[in-house]
Scaffold this motif. Sequence first.
Motif, PDB file in Angstrom:
ATOM      1  N   LEU A  87     -26.361 -26.876 -62.801  1.00 32.15           N
ATOM      2  CA  LEU A  87     -26.402 -26.767 -64.259  1.00 32.15           C
ATOM      3  C   LEU A  87     -27.809 -26.622 -64.815  1.00 32.15           C
ATOM      4  CD1 LEU A  87     -23.708 -29.280 -65.559  1.00 32.15           C
ATOM      5  CD2 LEU A  87     -23.695 -26.790 -65.728  1.00 32.15           C
ATOM      6  N   THR A  88     -28.793 -27.083 -64.068  1.00 27.91           N
ATOM      7  CA  THR A  88     -30.158 -27.038 -64.599  1.00 27.91           C
ATOM      8  C   THR A  88     -30.986 -25.888 -64.049  1.00 27.91           C
ATOM      9  OG1 THR A  88     -30.866 -28.651 -62.942  1.00 27.91           O
ATOM     10  CG2 THR A  88     -30.241 -29.504 -65.109  1.00 27.91           C
ATOM     11  N   THR A  89     -30.552 -25.263 -62.957  1.00 22.70           N
ATOM     12  CA  THR A  89     -31.355 -24.178 -62.384  1.00 22.70           C
ATOM     13  C   THR A  89     -30.630 -22.847 -62.330  1.00 22.70           C
ATOM     14  OG1 THR A  89     -30.674 -24.721 -60.121  1.00 22.70           O
ATOM     15  CG2 THR A  89     -32.691 -25.764 -60.942  1.00 22.70           C
ATOM     16  N   ASP A  90     -29.322 -22.856 -62.504  1.00 23.97           N
ATOM     17  CA  ASP A  90     -28.539 -21.626 -62.418  1.00 23.97           C
ATOM     18  C   ASP A  90     -28.745 -20.797 -63.679  1.00 23.97           C
ATOM     19  OD1 ASP A  90     -26.697 -19.645 -61.904  1.00 23.97           O
ATOM     20  OD2 ASP A  90     -24.945 -20.910 -62.241  1.00 23.97           O
ATOM     21  N   PRO A  91     -29.188 -19.535 -63.531  1.00 25.58           N
ATOM     22  CA  PRO A  91     -29.364 -18.697 -64.715  1.00 25.58           C
ATOM     23  C   PRO A  91     -28.049 -18.459 -65.462  1.00 25.58           C
ATOM     24  CG  PRO A  91     -30.105 -17.545 -62.724  1.00 25.58           C
ATOM     25  CD  PRO A  91     -29.560 -18.864 -62.307  1.00 25.58           C
ATOM     26  N   GLY A  92     -26.922 -18.568 -64.777  1.00 25.56           N
ATOM     27  CA  GLY A  92     -25.634 -18.408 -65.430  1.00 25.56           C
ATOM     28  C   GLY A  92     -25.287 -19.555 -66.353  1.00 25.56           C
ATOM     29  N   ALA A  93     -26.080 -20.640 -66.305  1.00 27.12           N
ATOM     30  CA  ALA A  93     -25.827 -21.788 -67.158  1.00 27.12           C
ATOM     31  C   ALA A  93     -26.332 -21.551 -68.576  1.00 27.12           C
ATOM     32  CB  ALA A  93     -26.493 -23.034 -66.571  1.00 27.12           C
ATOM     33  N   GLN A  94     -27.052 -20.462 -68.785  1.00 28.86           N
ATOM     34  CA  GLN A  94     -27.548 -20.129 -70.118  1.00 28.86           C
ATOM     35  C   GLN A  94     -26.385 -19.643 -70.981  1.00 28.86           C
ATOM     36  OE1 GLN A  94     -30.667 -20.890 -70.952  1.00 28.86           O
ATOM     37  NE2 GLN A  94     -30.813 -21.676 -68.871  1.00 28.86           N
ATOM     38  N   PRO A  95     -26.503 -19.792 -72.296  1.00 27.43           N
ATOM     39  CA  PRO A  95     -25.416 -19.315 -73.164  1.00 27.43           C
ATOM     40  C   PRO A  95     -25.185 -17.817 -72.932  1.00 27.43           C
ATOM     41  CG  PRO A  95     -27.044 -20.544 -74.434  1.00 27.43           C
ATOM     42  CD  PRO A  95     -27.587 -20.380 -73.048  1.00 27.43           C
ATOM     43  N   PRO A  96     -23.951 -17.416 -72.961  1.00 23.92           N
ATOM     44  CA  PRO A  96     -23.670 -16.000 -72.736  1.00 23.92           C
ATOM     45  C   PRO A  96     -24.223 -15.147 -73.873  1.00 23.92           C
ATOM     46  CG  PRO A  96     -21.676 -17.182 -73.380  1.00 23.92           C
ATOM     47  CD  PRO A  96     -22.760 -18.205 -73.198  1.00 23.92           C
ATOM     48  N   ALA A  97     -24.622 -13.954 -73.555  1.00 23.17           N
ATOM     49  CA  ALA A  97     -25.115 -13.010 -74.566  1.00 23.17           C
ATOM     50  C   ALA A  97     -23.902 -12.427 -75.274  1.00 23.17           C
ATOM     51  CB  ALA A  97     -25.947 -11.928 -73.908  1.00 23.17           C
ATOM     52  N   LEU A  98     -23.602 -12.971 -76.433  1.00 23.31           N
ATOM     53  CA  LEU A  98     -22.401 -12.564 -77.155  1.00 23.31           C
ATOM     54  C   LEU A  98     -22.714 -11.670 -78.352  1.00 23.31           C
ATOM     55  CD1 LEU A  98     -20.566 -16.019 -77.114  1.00 23.31           C
ATOM     56  CD2 LEU A  98     -20.183 -14.067 -75.590  1.00 23.31           C
ATOM     57  N   GLY A  99     -23.965 -11.463 -78.618  1.00 27.26           N
ATOM     58  CA  GLY A  99     -24.335 -10.599 -79.741  1.00 27.26           C
ATOM     59  C   GLY A  99     -24.854 -11.397 -80.915  1.00 27.26           C
ATOM     60  N   ASP A 100     -25.027 -10.701 -82.030  1.00 28.78           N
ATOM     61  CA  ASP A 100     -25.638 -11.315 -83.214  1.00 28.78           C
ATOM     62  C   ASP A 100     -24.646 -11.617 -84.328  1.00 28.78           C
ATOM     63  OD1 ASP A 100     -28.208 -11.374 -82.150  1.00 28.78           O
ATOM     64  OD2 ASP A 100     -28.616  -9.309 -82.756  1.00 28.78           O
ATOM     65  N   PHE A 101     -23.366 -11.416 -84.073  1.00 26.49           N
ATOM     66  CA  PHE A 101     -22.383 -11.752 -85.097  1.00 26.49           C
ATOM     67  C   PHE A 101     -22.343 -13.258 -85.289  1.00 26.49           C
ATOM     68  CE2 PHE A 101     -20.755  -7.687 -83.460  1.00 26.49           C
ATOM     69  CZ  PHE A 101     -20.700  -6.969 -84.652  1.00 26.49           C
ATOM     70  N   HIS A 102     -21.913 -13.678 -86.466  1.00 19.88           N
ATOM     71  CA  HIS A 102     -21.871 -15.096 -86.805  1.00 19.88           C
ATOM     72  C   HIS A 102     -21.027 -15.885 -85.793  1.00 19.88           C
ATOM     73  CE1 HIS A 102     -21.789 -18.751 -89.159  1.00 19.88           C
ATOM     74  NE2 HIS A 102     -20.446 -18.745 -89.113  1.00 19.88           N
ATOM     75  N   ASP A 103     -19.829 -15.402 -85.481  1.00 27.70           N
ATOM     76  CA  ASP A 103     -18.949 -16.085 -84.543  1.00 27.70           C
ATOM     77  C   ASP A 103     -19.572 -16.155 -83.145  1.00 27.70           C
ATOM     78  OD1 ASP A 103     -16.477 -17.422 -83.975  1.00 27.70           O
ATOM     79  OD2 ASP A 103     -15.894 -15.625 -82.838  1.00 27.70           O
ATOM     80  N   ALA A 104     -20.252 -15.105 -82.732  1.00 24.76           N
ATOM     81  CA  ALA A 104     -20.901 -15.082 -81.421  1.00 24.76           C
ATOM     82  C   ALA A 104     -22.008 -16.130 -81.360  1.00 24.76           C
ATOM     83  CB  ALA A 104     -21.464 -13.698 -81.141  1.00 24.76           C
ATOM     84  N   LYS A 105     -22.775 -16.270 -82.427  1.00 21.61           N
ATOM     85  CA  LYS A 105     -23.848 -17.280 -82.458  1.00 21.61           C
ATOM     86  C   LYS A 105     -23.272 -18.692 -82.407  1.00 21.61           C
ATOM     87  CE  LYS A 105     -27.256 -14.497 -84.877  1.00 21.61           C
ATOM     88  NZ  LYS A 105     -28.066 -14.337 -86.092  1.00 21.61           N
ATOM     89  N   GLU A 106     -22.168 -18.925 -83.132  1.00 16.95           N
ATOM     90  CA  GLU A 106     -21.539 -20.248 -83.104  1.00 16.95           C
ATOM     91  C   GLU A 106     -20.981 -20.566 -81.713  1.00 16.95           C
ATOM     92  OE1 GLU A 106     -18.623 -20.703 -86.158  1.00 16.95           O
ATOM     93  OE2 GLU A 106     -20.137 -20.797 -87.747  1.00 16.95           O
ATOM     94  N   THR A 107     -20.377 -19.574 -81.082  1.00 14.75           N
ATOM     95  CA  THR A 107     -19.840 -19.772 -79.736  1.00 14.75           C
ATOM     96  C   THR A 107     -20.972 -20.074 -78.762  1.00 14.75           C
ATOM     97  OG1 THR A 107     -17.980 -18.305 -80.194  1.00 14.75           O
ATOM     98  CG2 THR A 107     -18.493 -18.718 -77.876  1.00 14.75           C
ATOM     99  N   GLY A 108     -22.087 -19.367 -78.875  1.00 12.43           N
ATOM    100  CA  GLY A 108     -23.256 -19.627 -78.026  1.00 12.43           C
ATOM    101  C   GLY A 108     -23.809 -21.027 -78.256  1.00 12.43           C
ATOM    102  N   ALA A 109     -23.841 -21.455 -79.511  1.00 13.10           N
ATOM    103  CA  ALA A 109     -24.338 -22.804 -79.835  1.00 13.10           C
ATOM    104  C   ALA A 109     -23.407 -23.876 -79.259  1.00 13.10           C
ATOM    105  CB  ALA A 109     -24.475 -22.964 -81.343  1.00 13.10           C
TER     106      ALA A 109
END
Length: 122
Positions: free
Chosen positions: A34-56
């Motif tokens: 969880l701390t070293t895997d690059p896949g643990a970063q939030p997914p790139a979902l775009g700049d839409f409001h819903d995508a930002k909330e999902t990333g958060a």
Amino acid sequence: MAEDETYVDTLSLLEFHRHMRARLDEAESALTALTTDPGAQPPALGDFHDAKETGARHRTLHDEYVRRLRRLVNALTAVQTATGLFVQDYRTAEQLNSMGAAQVSDAMRPVGEALYGGRRDA
């Protein structure tokens, strides 16, 4: 066994110690992932409001999992340390209990000589 006596099964304690070692290894592995895997970063979902909330939300959950795993690793490390010391102490106590009377007398001789000024029969 009397009411105020305690019995420790050192084989069971040793088995528990080994079992906890395996759980500690698993927890450390998950924490590392969880701390070293690059896949643990939030997914790139775009700049839409819903995508930002999902990333958060993803980041919040990720951080909570990391905190919980760190607490688990700390607790399992404490268990490992404690059970390791218990096993060692009880084995030492069992060895001392199995000493013969002559060995105990020989081990105590210097104490008696120091207390009684070198006289052995005091």
